[in-house]
Structures are given as C-alpha cells and as structure tokens.
Enzyme design. Structure first.
Site, PDB file in Angstrom:
ATOM      1  CB  CYS A  18     -21.333  35.264 -10.062  1.00  0.00           C
ATOM      2  SG  CYS A  18     -22.539  33.955  -9.815  1.00  0.00           S
ATOM      3  CB  CYS A  86     -33.897  77.476 -11.710  1.00  0.00           C
ATOM      4  SG  CYS A  86     -33.771  79.275 -11.703  1.00  0.00           S
ATOM      5  CG  ASP A 488      14.958  58.030   6.348  1.00  0.00           C
ATOM      6  OD1 ASP A 488      16.104  58.253   5.948  1.00  0.00           O
ATOM      7  OD2 ASP A 488      14.199  58.920   6.781  1.00  0.00           O
ATOM      8  CG  ASP A 687       9.655  61.337   5.002  1.00  0.00           C
ATOM      9  OD1 ASP A 687       9.563  60.873   3.853  1.00  0.00           O
ATOM     10  OD2 ASP A 687      10.341  62.327   5.284  1.00  0.00           O
ATOM     11  CG  ASP A 691      12.740  58.270   2.794  1.00  0.00           C
ATOM     12  OD1 ASP A 691      13.901  58.587   2.532  1.00  0.00           O
ATOM     13  OD2 ASP A 691      12.228  58.392   3.916  1.00  0.00           O
TER      14      ASP A 691
END
Length: 792
Positions: A18, A86, A488, A687, A691
């Site tokens: 399906c 409106c 890092d 971070d 990086d």
C-alpha cells in the site's frame, strides 16, 4: 519554483505494498518533487511545487488510489468582525495556510469552521492566523484522539466477530474424538452456521473487501486482496454446498480467519501506538499557559498567545513556557527534558532559558525570543517526527519485495489449487480450496512492511528521550557502520571556556601594560581565546580601551591598532610572517605548551611585547567517553588549531593517540576526506556551526552540546548534552536498532519462506494459517518495542 513540504495522515494502508503504491502514484503527479510514505506512522510526506499543485489535489490523488486522508475540523469563536468583508477576509487568509482544505466563517454566529490536515498544522496555528489578520479567536473544542477512535472501531468489529465466531469454533469439535458429543445439533445446522458467518464475513470483514476493491480497481494488490480471496473462497464454497444439499461446510474457516486477523490488527494498532510514545511524551512537556507582563500587569494566557518580545514571569516549580533570555532574577533550571542531564543549570540575567524546562528555585523574568514552531522543543519534535517518517536504506529491499509479493502469492495459491485438484488429490475440490485458502492467508506482507519503520520509530524515540536526535532513518543506519570518530578539541573534548593562566611581558613593559594592550586589541574578537584574555584583564581591574582597524585571520591571530600602535597577537607563524622575531619566547613557550596551555605571542610596532598563556581544561567525562569508544572498536582522532605540543598534552589527558594539530578551520573537512580515502567510515563531532564543512562531508556529522536550531540543521545527529559520552551512546543505539531491524526482517522473510510452502503442502489448516499471519505483524512490532527497554 517554490517547493513546499506537506505531511498527511493516511488511513486504510495494510501492508508495504500500500505504502509503495501511494508513493508511486504521488511521484507520477506533475508538480510532485518527492514523496515518502511510512506504513508504521501512517503518514505521507510530500515535497511539491505549490505553483503547480495544491494540498487538496494531493489528497484527492491519495483517495483516488483507494485510501483515506485524515482531516479534522476546528470550530472557532471569532470576535471583532463588523461586516461580511471581515468574514471573507478571514476565509481567504485561512485558505492560504498550508494544510487548510477549506474555511467557512459565519458573521452572524461569529463562528468559523476550518477543515485541515492535522499532520500539517494545528489549531493553535489557525487561531494565530486569525489574530494576525486583526481579529480575536479561540478554539471551541479540542482535537479528538484519532488513534484511540480507530482502535475503538477495530475493537468493536473484533468483539462482534468473536461473539459470532465462538459457536462456529465450538462446532469444530464435531470432527471426532470424545469431545464431539459436546457439540449441539443446532450448531451443525448449515443454515445456523451461515447466519453466524455472514455478519462476520460482510460486516467485520468489510474493510478487507473495501481495501481489496480499491486496490484491484487501481491495478494493484495488497494484504486485503489475499484475505478477501481466501475467506471468500471458503465462504462461497460453503454457501454453494448449503444450497445444493451438501452436509459439510467451511463457514467456521472463513469466520475464524477474519476474527483472528482482526485480533492481530487490533493488537498491532495498540503496539504501533506505543512506538510513537516518545513523540507524545515530548508534546506533553509543553506548558499550557504563561504569565506575561503587559502594561505593567501580570496576565495568565494560553502559551499559543505568547508573542516574541513578551516579558514572562516564572515562579519556582513552574514550567518555562517558551524560549527566551533572562532579564531579572536568579534560579536553577532542570533541563533534563532537553539534555538528559539531571543536574539543574544556574540561570542569571543574560542567560538563555528553553521552553518546557522546569524552574526549580527562584523567580525568573525573561523576554520571549522564540515562540510556537521556533522553540527548541518544537524543533526537537519536528526532527524526531521527520526521522520517524523517513525511510532507512535497508527498507528498500523490503519495499521491492512487497511490491510483487501479493501477485506472486496469488499465483502460488492458484498453482496450489490446480496441483491438488488435478494431481495430488484428483477431484477433491474441498481439499484444493482449503489449501488455496491456507496459502492466501498465511502470506503476510505486513510483517515485511513494518520490520524497518517500527524499529526506526522506537530507536529515534529512545534517542530523543536521552538527548540524542537522529535527523533521519538513514542516519540511524549509517551510524552503525562508523569505525572512526573525529573530535574537534575546543568545546567538544575541552570545556570551551579557556582561562588566562600566565602573563609574561618582555623588555621594560609591566604585566598591566601588556594586558591592557592585548585585551584592547582582542576586545572586538569573539574567539574563546580572545575572550579569555579580555576576561582575565578585567578580573585584574584592567579595562580595555577601544581598538581600531581590527582584523582577524582564522587559525593565525589578529591585528589591531591600539593607542596608535600596531598590535599583533597570535601564533609564531603569524608573527614571523609579519617580520617579528619570536626567538626570545621560544623556550618558555615550549614549557607552557607541554603543560597543555595555548601561548599567544604579542607584538607592538613590529617588536615582541610578551606572551600570554591560556588553558582550556578537558571535560571530566571526556576520557571515559573516549575509553568507551575504543572499547567499541572505534579509532578516535582529535583535530585542533593548536600547535603540536599543546595538542599532545590535551590528547594525553583525554586518552587519544591520533591527533592532527595546527589544522585551519577550513581544512578540517580535508582531514575527514583523507580518512575516508583510507576506506574509513567517519563520524565528525563538533559544535555544529564552526565545523559545518567537516560535518557535511563526514559519513555522520554530530553536533554536540548545543541544541540550537543551527546545530540541528547542520548535523545528521544532534547530541543535546555537552558530554562526549553521548557519542558512544548514539552509536550503540544505532547498532541496537539495526540489529533489531535485521531480526525483524529475518523473521518476516523466514515466516513467509516457511509458511507458504507448508500451507501449499496441505499441512496447515486455514484457521491456523490465519492465526500465524495475524500474529506475525504483532511479533515484529513487539520485537521493535524491546528497544524501549535497552540501556544505552
């Protein structure tokens, strides 16, 4: 071309065939860029060009393929309308919202009715749109729980089927043995059996007929076709025997098959509901109200009505309603819902607070910066939902098989009938029909279709509960292949908050003069080392002055003019490039660098002025995490812009043997590529901002310790805590999830590979085949749910 993403809930799917058919049908539509359908979540995610296609057309296509699209109606009280213009304006404004099908606004009753797709938007967004148009609105009733309503319907069908099938099951005792005397003669009457079986066949079994008709009409086939064919063969053959004077019937076969499959579907629906509990828990974390300060007065309002810039007051024990920045007060905040870290975090003016976290002690007043879908919690929910909806590559095999599964099974069933009727038991049509029925109902494409998505749903949900966000199912799969982790240094291995440790002036300068010069030059910089110098100077009572012509050179240093003097601060290479002799500082620098400190040379007007050392300490948990990564068989690398001596000192503390020092920020991606060229599968951990290039080229990019929107967008996996132990946890979760998927796929393939031949050989009664088929899907989902209990 303006591409938009639309998510829709779909009802009526029974197996992977399906989902595959809906995907193919949608992808053939002009204007559809991509379409993915998730059977387990019962959702379709469609990327389309809104200049060529509308959500209503997408929904119509799904319905044309034979399935239902879930819509809901929101009833609104609308105030502030003065004329018919409106009402018309509100209708037009709501109709432009992505996910709204139609909107009707009645001026006289001041009510609005909006039909919409609940997977695409919610009532709060509809209410907000009305308010943005200049009117006041509030919902008249809450959303119903669609899954619970669906389960109630399934339960009713099953109970009726079970009630009517029980006497037919009882009648099966007549087949011989001492228990045959317990069967009343009434139950052996063919017309009584027919009366009991007919409601089961055409009321309880109606969803199978409806699904089979819609599939066959569109040139496809799914599980409904198998069930409808199998039960109809037994039912109509029994009816033929009844009307022609026969005395042996098989009404109990068709009724029991339908009852058992309905039971399996009911258990499956309940189990599938549990696979998305993580999302429900996250949604349940949201605060319902907020205390805002407007016009100098406190007002409690629904959290949906909070606007950016509002001042919000939170008292001890209350949930923080939205994201913001503290402007007054001090407290400790429990952020465990976000990070999994149980220790409360101290907050003071200037600090960020996150919605759904809990204020523990003091009263805080903060200014709202992110509301609605912009909050961290809303982003987390979005990421988890998208991950649960996306397909892992391993699912492609199951999808390909499911696409041809039903037609192949029908052919096997027909072959079984002909073989038995013509060769194995010539002329015995009853035996041939029973074996045909057994083949049709033993086959289960559902288990194949559910094997992967249910595991992905539970795995990503489990990760979200402990602060590990996988951005998609493909990343869950890829993470288990990782054999190398690249870290890092600053802010990942270390705390990222360096402190000034040593100040050494040269010549006749004092420490105060050197610090004033360096802090003034570094003041415009946002680099952590620069901020450490500025902070250290202020702690000693030295206030930096204004600098001119500031210029930062990534990976080298800075240049500025302070009090008319040209000041350089940075590495040896940076000063030597500018003609400054660094020999006088060489010995002292080596000593400090061997201690893991970063030494920055200072020069004024081309002459050495001194040096300043800064230390960034290793996080307490980093060494434990790196030991765990090594225990898991992973190679760990550290990348840093620091010089070799400082890098090796930090690496020794953390337990890392492989390092790359003096790497420029832009070169980190090249280092990742170098490792990949060696045939390694690399996870880059940083971070999520500085990086980004390295995160992008890695096989898996992990952003650690942030939880910011930028990190979530750039990384494949976001680790909400600033704790390296989340890295082995994420990889372990990936491995466990993939093992679970492989178990599911094995049993699904094994079940069908063994079950179909056994049924074709005549060794399986049809009702036993139905029981096996019904519980095969339940077993797959139940196995997936085991992931909820694992410790990572």
């Amino acid at each position: 071309m303006a591409d938009k993403r639309l998510t829709m809930e779909i009802k009526g799917m029974t197996c992977a065939a399906c989902a595959s058919r809906i995907e193919k049908g949608l992808r053939r539509m002009a204007g559809v860029v991509d379409a993915q359908v998730n059977l387990a979540r019962e959702r379709a995610s469609v990327v389309y060009d809104d200049d060529r296609l509308s959500p209503v057309e997408v929904a119509d296509k799904i319905r044309d393929l034979g399935y239902d699209v879930v819509t809901e109606k929101a009833e609104l009280d609308i105030r502030g309308m003065t004329c018919a213009a409106c009402a018309r304006r509100i209708e037009k404004g709501l109709a432009r919202l992505e996910g709204v099908i139609r909107a009707d606004v009645n001026l006289a009753t001041e009510r609005g009715t909006v039909e919409y797709y609940p997977a695409a938007l919610d009532v709060a967004e509809i209410v907000k749109k009305v308010k943005d148009l200049g009117y006041d609105a509030s919902p008249r009733k809450d959303r119903a729980n669609l899954r619970e309503a669906e389960i109630r319907v399934q339960k009713r069908r099953f109970l009726i089927a079970a009630f009517l099938s029980a006497p037919l099951l009882w009648s099966m005792l007549h087949m011989g043995g001492p228990l045959s005397v317990l069967v009343p003669d009434l139950l052996m009457n063919g017309y009584v059996q027919w009366l009991l079986a007919t409601p089961v066949q055409f009321y309880a079994g109606w969803p199978f007929y409806r699904g089979a008709y819609k599939n066959l009409k569109n040139g496809s086939a799914n599980m409904d076709v198998l069930v409808a064919l199998g039960t109809s063969a037994a039912y109509f053959y029994s009816l033929y025997l009844l009307l022609t004077g026969g005395d042996a019937f098989y009404f109990e076969t068709s009724a029991i098959i339908i009852t058992l499959i309905l039971l399996g579907k009911l258990l499956e629906a309940v189990a599938k509901g549990r696979t998305s509990e993580a999302i429900q828990k996250l949604m349940g974390l949201r605060a319902k109200t907020a205390v805002v300060i407007r016009d100098g007065r406190e007002r409690e309002i629904p959290v949906e009505e909070v606007e950016k810039g509002d001042l919000i007051r939170v008292r001890p024990g209350e949930k923080i309603p939205v994201d913001g920045v503290v402007v007054e007060g001090r407290s400790a905040v429990d952020e465990s819902m976000l990070t999994g870290e149980s220790i409360p975090v101290d907050k003071q003016p200037g600090d960020e607070v996150i919605g759904a976290t809990i204020n523990k002690h003091g009263t805080l007043t903060f200014r709202a910066t992110k509301v609605g879908k912009e909050t961290a919690l809303a982003q987390i929910i979005r990421v988890v939902e998208e991950a649960q909806g996306a397909k892992a590559p391993i699912q492609r095999l199951a999808d390909r098989i499911s696409g041809v599964f039903v037609p192949v099974v029908v052919l096997i069933a027909i072959g079984t009938f002909l073989l038995w009727y013509l060769a194995l038991d010539p002329g015995n049509i009853e035996r041939a029909i029973l074996n045909l029925t057994a083949v049709l109902v033993i086959a289960c494409p559902c288990a194949l279709g559910l094997a992967t998505p249910t595991s992905i749903m539970v795995g990503t949900g489990k990760g979200a509960e402990v602060g590990i966000l996988f951005k998609g199912g493909q990343h869950v799969e890829n993470a288990h292949r990782i054999d190398t982790v690249v870290l890092d240094k600053t802010g990942t291995i270390t705390k990222g908050e360096p402190e000034m440790t040593d100040v050494r002036p040269l010549g006749n300068r004092t420490e105060e003069e050197l610090l004033r010069l360096a802090a003034s030059a570094e003041k415009p910089s946002e680099h952590p080392l620069a901020q450490a110098i500025v902070r250290g100077a202020r702690e000693r009572g030295i206030e930096p002055t204004a600098a001119e012509n500031f210029q930062a050179v990534p990976g080298k240093g800075i240049e500025a003019v302070v009090d008319g003097r040209r000041v350089l601060i940075g590495t040896r290479k940076w000063l030597e490039e500018n003609g400054v002799d660094t020999a006088a500082a060489e010995t002292a620098m080596e000593t400090l660098e061997e201690q893991g400190k970063t030494v920055m040379l200072v020069a004024a007007d081309g002459k050495p002025a001194g040096w300043i050392a800064v230390a960034d300490t290793v996080k307490p948990t980093s060494a434990d995490a790196i030991r765990e990564l090594k225990r898991m068989g992973l190679q760990v690398w550290m990348l840093t812009g620091d010089n070799e001596r400082t890098a090796r000192a930090i690496a020794r503390q953390a337990g890392i043997e492989h390092i790359r020092a003096e790497v420029m920020p832009g070169d980190k991606a090249e280092e990742v590529k170098r490792l990949q060229a060696e045939g390694r599968k690399v996870a880059m951990v940083g971070d999520g901002i500085n990086d980004a290039p390295a995160l992008a080229v890695a096989d898996i990019g992990m952003a650690i310790g942030t939880g910011t929107d930028v990190a979530i967008e750039t990384a494949d996996v976001t680790l909400m805590r600033g704790d390296l132990r989340a890295i082995p946890a994420a990889i372990r979760l990936s491995r466990l999830t993939m093992r679970n998927i492989k178990q599911n796929l094995f049993w699904a393939f094994f079940y069908n590979a063994v079950g179909i031949p056994v049924a074709a050989a005549g060794y399986l009664a049809p009702w036993l085949a139905a029981a096996a088929m019904a519980f095969s899907s339940v077993s797959v989902v139940s196995n997936s749910l085991r992931l909820k209990r694992v410790k990572i």
